[in-house]
Design an enzyme around this catalytic site. Structure first.
Site, short mmCIF file in Angstrom:
data_model
loop_
_atom_site.label_atom_id
_atom_site.label_comp_id
_atom_site.label_asym_id
_atom_site.label_seq_id
_atom_site.Cartn_x
_atom_site.Cartn_y
_atom_site.Cartn_z
N HIS A 123 53.58 76.79 -8.97
CA HIS A 123 52.71 77.98 -8.92
C HIS A 123 53.59 79.20 -8.66
CE1 HIS A 123 49.11 80.28 -8.47
NE2 HIS A 123 49.30 80.53 -7.19
N ASN A 134 55.76 80.78 6.77
CA ASN A 134 54.56 80.00 6.46
C ASN A 134 54.75 78.50 6.66
OD1 ASN A 134 53.15 82.30 6.00
ND2 ASN A 134 53.02 82.12 3.79
N ARG A 169 43.55 82.69 -15.41
CA ARG A 169 44.20 83.93 -15.87
C ARG A 169 44.57 83.83 -17.34
NH1 ARG A 169 47.69 84.40 -10.23
NH2 ARG A 169 46.15 85.68 -9.14
N ASN A 207 50.78 80.30 0.11
CA ASN A 207 52.03 80.34 -0.67
C ASN A 207 53.27 80.27 0.22
OD1 ASN A 207 51.26 80.51 -3.43
ND2 ASN A 207 50.48 82.56 -3.08
#
EC number: 1.1.1.37
Length: 314
Positions: free
Chosen positions: A177, A97, A153, A122
């Site tokens: 995160h 990524n 959440r 991510n």
């Protein structure tokens, strides 16, 4: 007639498609849906425009494989990248990524240098750092979607525990995160009453709240495990829309996001999840919370983990 903002979505998978749908429903602006996969953005754009017609929306949605179509974007949201698979941590995604993010950053630099950029890909804290460094955009215009989702959440699980509406719950989740995120109980409230006080009143227990904290930390993994073939996309998209709306409408909301720190919290040259004010200038201010020693230990542990991952790409 006032011109609609131009919003480009890089990546037309589940999150990209959901983002486009939400932008269309909220009439936030015209949409460019980009993907390297031929036919995918074009097909989704056509489907979404047909859906928008039912809603009576004249928002324009264009699907494309050409980065030139993002030229002059007011905002760009990036979801492009390999998604998480069962058993895979966010950090396993780092090498593939990073390459994708560098390519996206170069094209934003070329075609959309005035845009407000939200990164969702991510591992988030690393990808948004790569975006800043490779694009050359000002740091107040590049942020990552993290704490809004993590807090949502946490809010949901707290609302269920205390049997109240989610509207009554406010929480802050700091840090990276990932597994080292730090849900802050002192700053998390039900109708203004801090969670520790509610525990003292006997309305919950430390044990139950610890379980909720663990579930929040593993919130993404829980969904990956259940879906088996993908990862969360409705809540991540809704989180990014809250950030986008605060920017486009100059709402000046305080939202927890991955923001670039230059001395705040005694941290330099790093993206980490902290509360920020988002308005028409992008990041207007980083909110520095007064942390206890215990909270500092957990927060800086999270910071250290993010630094380690950044070291692997430099």
């Amino acid at each position: 007639m006032k011109k609609n903002p131009k919003i480009s979505l890089i990546g037309s998978g589940n999150i990209g498609g959901t983002l486009a749908h939400l932008i269309s429903l909220k009439k936030l602006g015209d949409i460019v849906l980009f993907d390297v996969s031929e036919g995918l953005p074009q097909g989704k754009a056509l489907d979404l425009m047909q859906a928008a017609t039912i809603e009576g929306s004249d928002i324009k949605i264009k699907g494309t494989n050409d980065y030139r179509d993002i030229e002059g974007s007011d905002a760009v949201i990036i979801t492009a990248g390999l998604p998480r698979k069962p058993g895979m941590s966010r950090d396993d995604l780092i090498s593939v990524n990073t390459k994708i993010m560098k390519d996206v950053a170069q094209n934003i630099k070329k075609y959309a240098q005035n845009a407000f950029v939200i990164v969702i890909t991510n591992p988030l804290d690393i990808m948004v750092y790569v975006m800043l460094k490779e694009s050359g955009l000002p740091h107040n215009k590049v942020i990552g979607m993290a704490g809004v989702l993590d807090s949502s959440r946490f809010n949901l699980f707290l609302a269920k525990e205390f049997k109240v509406s989610v509207k009554n719950v406010n929480s802050i989740v700091l840090g990276g995160h990932g597994d080292t995120m730090v849900p802050l109980l002192r700053y998390s409230t039900i109708s203004g009453v801090p969670i520790p006080d509610l525990i003292k009143m006997g309305l919950s227990s430390n044990k139950n709240i610890e379980k909720i904290i663990d579930r929040t930390k593993n919130g993404g993994g829980e969904i990956v495990k259940l879906l088996k073939t993908g990862s969360a996309y409705y809540a991540p998209a809704a989180s990014a829309i809250a950030m986008l709306e605060s920017y486009l409408k100059d709402k000046r909301q305080i939202l927890t996001c991955a923001a670039y720190l230059q001395g705040e919290y005694d941290i330099h040259d790093l993206y980490i999840g902290v509360p920020i004010i988002i308005g028409k200038e992008g990041v207007i201010k980083v909110i520095e919370l007064q942390l206890t020693e215990e909270e500092k230990i957990l927060f800086y542990k999270s910071v250290t983990e993010v630094k380690k991952l950044i070291d692997t790409i430099q």
